[in-house]
Design a protein around this motif. Sequence first.
Motif, PDB file in Angstrom:
ATOM      1  N   LEU A 258      39.099  49.384  34.291  1.00 37.27           N
ATOM      2  CA  LEU A 258      38.263  50.021  33.006  1.00 37.27           C
ATOM      3  C   LEU A 258      37.236  49.145  32.870  1.00 37.27           C
ATOM      4  CD1 LEU A 258      41.465  50.805  30.988  1.00 37.27           C
ATOM      5  CD2 LEU A 258      39.674  52.484  31.687  1.00 37.27           C
ATOM      6  N   ARG A 415      46.619  53.749  30.645  1.00 35.58           N
ATOM      7  CA  ARG A 415      45.746  54.194  31.917  1.00 35.58           C
ATOM      8  C   ARG A 415      46.401  54.478  33.025  1.00 35.58           C
ATOM      9  NH1 ARG A 415      40.777  55.640  33.688  1.00 35.58           N
ATOM     10  NH2 ARG A 415      40.122  54.443  35.655  1.00 35.58           N
ATOM     11  N   MET A 422      39.776  58.589  28.003  1.00 34.39           N
ATOM     12  CA  MET A 422      38.665  57.839  28.444  1.00 34.39           C
ATOM     13  C   MET A 422      37.564  57.889  27.616  1.00 34.39           C
ATOM     14  SD  MET A 422      39.128  55.683  30.437  1.00 34.39           S
ATOM     15  CE  MET A 422      37.469  55.370  31.261  1.00 34.39           C
TER      16      MET A 422
END
Length: 431
Positions: A258, A415, A422
């Motif tokens: 991420l 996640r 997101m």
Amino acid sequence: MIDSSSASPGRGGLRRYARRFWFDIPLWGRILIGLAGGVAAGLLLRDSAVNLKWMGDVFVRLIRMLVVPLIFVSVVAGVASMADPSRLGRIGGRTLALYLGLMLVASAVGLTLGALIKPGVGVDLTGVTPETIDQAKPLGQAMLEIIPINPIAALAAGDTLSVIFFALLLGLGVLVVGEEARPLKAVFDSASSLMLRLVHFVMELAPFGVFGLIAWVVGTSGPGAFLSIFKLALCVILGCAVQTIIIHGGLLRLLARLPVLPFFRDIADAVIVALSTSSSSATLPVAMRVAQMNLGVSPTVASTVLPLGVTLSMDGTALYVGLLATFSAQVFGVHLELADYLAIMAVTTLVALGTAPVPSASLFLLAAVLSVIGLGPEQTALIVGFILPFDRPLDMLRTVPNCTSDLSVCVAVARWEDELDMAAYVAKPVE
Ligand code: ASP
């Protein structure tokens, strides 16, 4: 005749303008203003800044008031909304593995900085008044006491781990019972939204609370406190920066794949509250809100990972205690071998698991960790006596990685579990 009404619209307009101006600034910006104002007031008022502490106390009491009901309702609601009960085991397993791994790394960071910068060399303890401190409970007993004999007593006593334990079981029960328990699930869902709303209200007072707390710390400890323990403070600052930016940022970048900038931008409120209150427990309600509202973590993951983290995951504490172990070894001239470092890492991680998430809790671990390198109760009391007057500013710093570890693990687990929105994660937070 003078028209008395002509003066009031002007004043009212000014007040409206000031209010709009204040609320147009995002919350983190307002909290930063409180922080900067607190530093200025502390420097200006010196010891009389203690008169501003009540503002911080009001804020901390309000936010702590929400901790137990928030944990209780949100853990039940979070678990009850899992589609499949077996996911709880997977989420729990991943969470605990990450928490333990991060604490081992944190303790290694503290030990490395202590070995490199040598904060204890040249420190003279003559004249220090020894401070004895109760030892932490043995791990076995602490684990057994997680099971509450009386859940209502655990709620009343604010026993976080026991409340989580009972709430997890209740949530699982709601899941297993299914249709019949639906009304209860709806109650917990609505109670958990309500609690988040209350956190939102209380957070409006955060700028003033942060102002009072920071003014008090700066006014009564002052920059002088940092100077007299300069090397130790430097190690704590460097260590907390490494743990938060490199280790927690690295976890998100490398393992969860991420971008890290949105993470650090979105958690600003929680970081400043951790810094000013020195209590991860008082920061939990803000962390829950930040995770769901700003980072896009689902309520299921936020409400299982964060409450567990607040009591179990203490990276800043593990780092600090590791550092103090090398500091103490240097002060008393104890030579440490690799085996000692490994033993300190293991013991620090284990005892940090049971540390209370409240100010100065780290000091309670010292006796257990220092006994690993052969230091006795008298020597521990001397170290505690030396550290205690400076502990608050160092505590503020180490509470930050205690909080960012929980939030980074929460985002990583979300996640992997496909429970991270997101779009919300990368978007700027909405106030
Ligand atoms: N103040 C820390 C916390 O609440 C615990 C400690 O290290 O003293 O997270």
